[in-house]
Design a protein around this motif. Structure first.
Motif, mmCIF file in Angstrom:
data_model
loop_
_atom_site.group_PDB
_atom_site.id
_atom_site.type_symbol
_atom_site.label_atom_id
_atom_site.label_comp_id
_atom_site.label_asym_id
_atom_site.label_seq_id
_atom_site.Cartn_x
_atom_site.Cartn_y
_atom_site.Cartn_z
ATOM 1 N N TRP A 10 43.200 28.904 43.296
ATOM 2 C CA TRP A 10 43.087 30.310 42.949
ATOM 3 C C TRP A 10 43.695 30.566 41.577
ATOM 4 C CZ3 TRP A 10 40.190 33.297 46.054
ATOM 5 C CH2 TRP A 10 40.011 32.889 47.374
ATOM 6 N N HIS A 11 43.221 31.609 40.931
ATOM 7 C CA HIS A 11 43.791 32.055 39.668
ATOM 8 C C HIS A 11 44.397 33.443 39.888
ATOM 9 C CE1 HIS A 11 43.104 33.873 35.407
ATOM 10 N NE2 HIS A 11 44.337 33.410 35.536
ATOM 11 N N PHE A 13 46.856 36.678 38.247
ATOM 12 C CA PHE A 13 47.372 37.305 37.031
ATOM 13 C C PHE A 13 48.457 38.306 37.435
ATOM 14 C CE2 PHE A 13 43.962 40.055 38.450
ATOM 15 C CZ PHE A 13 44.418 41.345 38.205
ATOM 16 N N SER A 15 50.274 41.809 36.963
ATOM 17 C CA SER A 15 50.085 43.160 36.450
ATOM 18 C C SER A 15 50.576 44.129 37.500
ATOM 19 C CB SER A 15 48.600 43.416 36.133
ATOM 20 O OG SER A 15 48.450 44.634 35.439
ATOM 21 N N GLN A 20 48.260 39.295 41.293
ATOM 22 C CA GLN A 20 46.962 39.702 41.811
ATOM 23 C C GLN A 20 45.968 38.563 41.621
ATOM 24 O OE1 GLN A 20 45.689 43.749 40.796
ATOM 25 N NE2 GLN A 20 47.609 44.031 39.667
ATOM 26 N N ALA A 22 42.528 36.799 40.830
ATOM 27 C CA ALA A 22 41.386 37.060 39.954
ATOM 28 C C ALA A 22 40.126 36.527 40.621
ATOM 29 C CB ALA A 22 41.597 36.401 38.594
ATOM 30 N N GLU A 24 36.488 35.672 39.931
ATOM 31 C CA GLU A 24 35.690 35.456 38.725
ATOM 32 C C GLU A 24 34.429 34.642 38.972
ATOM 33 O OE1 GLU A 24 38.748 33.423 36.647
ATOM 34 O OE2 GLU A 24 39.499 35.237 35.646
ATOM 35 N N ASP A 28 35.284 31.611 44.413
ATOM 36 C CA ASP A 28 36.348 32.499 44.894
ATOM 37 C C ASP A 28 35.879 33.272 46.129
ATOM 38 O OD1 ASP A 28 38.010 31.702 42.804
ATOM 39 O OD2 ASP A 28 37.261 33.272 41.470
ATOM 40 N N ARG A 407 37.430 44.108 43.583
ATOM 41 C CA ARG A 407 38.375 44.281 42.470
ATOM 42 C C ARG A 407 39.154 45.591 42.576
ATOM 43 N NH1 ARG A 407 34.223 41.874 37.865
ATOM 44 N NH2 ARG A 407 34.782 39.675 38.199
ATOM 45 N N SER A 411 42.329 42.947 44.870
ATOM 46 C CA SER A 411 43.231 43.185 43.741
ATOM 47 C C SER A 411 42.955 44.582 43.207
ATOM 48 C CB SER A 411 43.006 42.142 42.644
ATOM 49 O OG SER A 411 41.729 42.321 42.056
ATOM 50 N N SER A 413 42.349 44.977 39.831
ATOM 51 C CA SER A 413 42.078 44.569 38.454
ATOM 52 C C SER A 413 41.332 45.649 37.683
ATOM 53 C CB SER A 413 41.284 43.261 38.441
ATOM 54 O OG SER A 413 40.082 43.399 39.185
ATOM 55 N N GLN A 417 43.438 46.305 34.468
ATOM 56 C CA GLN A 417 42.888 45.649 33.292
ATOM 57 C C GLN A 417 42.054 46.578 32.438
ATOM 58 O OE1 GLN A 417 40.930 42.103 34.718
ATOM 59 N NE2 GLN A 417 42.859 41.001 34.929
#
Length: 702
Positions: A10-11, A13, A15, A20, A22, A24, A28, A407, A411, A413, A417
């Motif tokens: 997993w990736h 980030f 914030s 959270q 990502a 993408e 995922d 999203r 998360s 995002s 973002q």
């Protein structure tokens, strides 16, 4: 211990003060069910009050409880990954090509076939993308001229004119059943009920047409005779029962006839034969074993009905012209008409009586019903297509909108973002030279007002109205700028929703919270200044009122030829008190100034700065603690969300959510204001005097 190489990587980030995930790529989504729910930002969200596609929310909410939960999201993602050959399509532009549908199993093949037919009905080719708009008009997909799997057949579906007429007849008398195309037709249940009622009506008519003398004692005139009989039946029964009671006990006779006082009511008014008071009286004078008169001696309110009864019933059935009716004859007449009346009572209660009996006879004696039933069975066989149309719609909606929901669910995002607004952001509020981006709809103001203050945000509640639209309530978080004397309830602004429509917004409530450390630094001084201003205004107002009242009283009490004496002792006391107060203040100020100038000159600014910090530090500390705990969670929880983390709104991020008015780059600015207040030199004069006094003191006492 080494990490399994096959385990999905997993990736995350950072914030909002938390990690959270990502989302993408398709991998995922394929492994989303493996992600620990404790790492999901949201546990559930409502299906209302969101800037999101309503149809997609309805498809996600499988149990219809108005909430989208983690298992429902996982199920939707898992199903999409199974139905698509490449899950990366979920991250691409809207539209599903037929070639992307996984047709390796039976469900996939049926789904692909249904998608092909949807494209065909929408006027597209197999190379075109399947879009959500292709499912907007269900009447086009399930039109009346082809099978649609709902088991309802409309007249347009068949070329058989006889069956078409049967469908028309059934719909005309029963109202029909709604078809998926939007029209009215016939289903299996309605057809069975129609045929059952039709047979019952035909059988009933056949029983009535048997032609027996018992059923039709007067032939074709029986119906009119029964109508005349039933019109007076209750009244005649009442008369003979009264006469039987009189025969049973002669003492009852006076009580069974009207008292003389009853006629006194009629004495002083114009009387008509149809008067209700007259109609309520017995049919004739009651006496033991008395026959019913059919001519004279009958209650005038019933004379016409009795005459018709005599002509249509008594004379034909008894075979004689008589001016009275014995009880035995009455009983015989009732018995002769009983069969016909019983047959009428057995008349089926059905709307099918609107159709001619001959038409009903034709329908039940032909194969029309079986031919219509075959069409219904054929339509029901297409249920697989209808179900797969729903699945195709589900796939297209999920491909277009599901990642957006993730999203804002797995998360936040979209919110942090800033690529696009989050689904809970209602629009932008413009108020007092600022724009607020963190704006939410408020459905339950009481619940929201209870929970939202725990967010630590400065909140402004507004009522928004727009011509032709129902009013809405919003709450906006002010996360930047100066808010002193800003949000007074009743102030107006403009709210732009996500569709770009403008609404008149009026402030209804304010939840005051710190906005910045800078504001907190100056807030004690502003509060003191406001307090002093308020007290001065109160003092001036009270003194003005006292002077006005005293002046009025003195004028009223003064002698006509003289003036009141001046009390020199009273005014001397007042001036002495004022002098003592000024002296005390001067002494205190002199002590402060002497203590301040006793310090080296370079230490004076440090002392002043320290005093200011001592005054402002508590306010700054409280503001710092509030700003540290400022988070999005309570705002969403107040709207029915279940936020799984503390989604912080720190000062830099908060500044991005509230825009302040700034001049455009390259704009020219003229500093001359022709109506500016003229500057007075008193400030400079006082400063020079203070500096001179300080210099003299330093020269004398250094």
């Amino acid at each position: 211990m080494s990490v399994n190489e096959n385990q999905h990587k997993w990736h995350f980030f950072r914030s909002g003060g938390f990690d959270q995930v990502a989302l993408e790529r398709g991998a995922d989504l394929q492994h989303l069910s493996e992600l620990d729910p404790k790492l999901w930002t949201v546990l559930n969200c409502p299906t209302t009050g969101l800037e999101f596609d309503n149809r997609t929310l309805a498809l996600l909410d499988s149990d219809g409880d108005g909430q989208v939960r983690i298992p429902e999201v996982q199920s939707a993602v898992r199903w999409c990954c199974q139905r698509l050959l490449d899950a990366d399509l979920m991250f691409q532009s809207p539209g599903v090509p037929l070639s992307a549908i996984n047709d390796q199993d039976e469900e996939g093949q049926a789904l692909k076939t249904a998608a092909q037919r949807v494209l065909q009905y929408s006027g597209k080719t197999a190379q075109d993308l399947l879009q959500t708009e292709d499912f907007a008009d269900k009447a086009r997909l399930f039109s009346a001229d082809h099978f649609n799997g709902d088991g309802v057949v409309m007249a347009e579906l068949t070329d058989d004119e006889e069956v078409k007429q049967l469908i028309t007849d059934i719909v005309s008398v029963t109202g029909g059943v709604a078809d998926r195309s939007g029209g009215l037709g016939v289903d299996e249940t309605l057809l069975a009920g129609f045929m059952s009622d039709a047979k019952a009506i035909v059988d009933w008519h056949q029983a009535g047409e048997a032609g027996s003398t018992e059923l039709h004692p007067l032939g074709s005139a029986t119906a009119d005779a029964v109508a005349a009989f039933e019109q007076v039946q209750a009244k005649i029964d009442d008369f003979f029962v009264r006469c039987q009671l009189a025969a049973f006990d002669s003492r009852a006779t006076p009580a069974l006839n009207p008292e003389a006082g009853v006629y006194a009511v009629l004495a002083n008014r114009a009387v008509a034969s149809a008067d209700s008071d007259i109609a309520a009286l017995p049919l004739a004078e009651v006496a033991p074993e008395r026959p019913l008169p059919l001519g004279s001696g009958v209650n005038p309110a019933w004379a016409g009905a009795i005459a018709q009864f005599s002509t249509k019933v008594v004379q034909p059935l008894l075979g004689k012209d008589t001016d009275s009716l014995q009880y035995a004859d009455w009983a015989a007449i009732s018995a002769q008409l009983a069969s016909w009346r019983a047959w009428q009572a057995s008349k089926p209660d059905s709307a099918l009586h609107q159709l001619p009996t001959a038409r009903l006879q034709q329908i039940i004696n032909s194969d029309l019903a079986s031919r219509l039933e075959a069409l219904i069975v054929a339509d029901k066989a297409e249920k697989t297509f209808a179900d797969n149309v729903d699945n195709a719609e589900r796939l297209v909606h999920f491909q277009r909108y599901l990642v957006t929901l993730l999203r804002n669910f797995v998360s936040l995002s979209d919110f942090y973002q800033g690529h696009q607004k989050a689904i809970f952001q209602a629009g932008t509020l413009y108020l007092d030279q600022r724009s607020c981006e963190l704006v939410l709809y408020v459905n339950d103001q009481a619940r929201h007002a209870t929970m939202a203050p725990f967010s630590g945000c400065y909140l402004v509640y507004c009522s928004c109205v727009r011509s032709g639209e129902a009013p809405v309530n919003i709450v906006a978080a002010l996360t930047g700028g100066d808010v002193d004397e800003l949000m007074v309830p009743g102030r107006n602004g403009v709210f732009y929703d996500r569709q770009g429509r403008d609404w008149k917004a009026s402030v209804t409530k304010v939840v005051a919270q710190p906005v910045s450390i800078r504001q907190a630094f100056w807030s004690p001084y502003k509060r003191v200044a406001a307090f002093i201003e308020t007290q001065l205004q109160k003092f001036a107002a009270s003194r003005d009122k006292d002077i006005e009242s005293k002046t009025t009283a003195d004028i009223a009490a003064a002698p006509a030829a003289g003036a009141s004496s001046f009390d020199i002792a009273k005014f001397a006391g007042i001036f002495a008190a004022i002098g003592l107060a000024v002296g005390a203040l001067g002494t205190a100020l002199a002590a402060i100034v002497s203590g301040l100038f006793a310090l080296p000159l370079w230490q004076v600014p440090l002392v002043l700065l320290g005093v200011m910090l001592l005054i402002s530090c508590p306010s700054m500390l409280m503001a710092y603690m509030t700003l540290r705990r400022r988070n999005l969670g309570p705002l969403l929880d107040a709207n029915g969300w279940a936020v799984n983390t503390r989604a912080r709104i720190n000062v830099p991020f908060g500044a991005s959510l509230t825009g302040l008015a700034t001049l455009p780059k390259g704009a020219k600015r003229t500093m001359t204001d022709p109506f500016a207040e003229k500057k007075q030199p008193w400030g400079l004069i006082i400063l020079l005097l203070v500096l001179a006094a300080a210099a003299v003191w330093f020269w004398l006492y250094r």
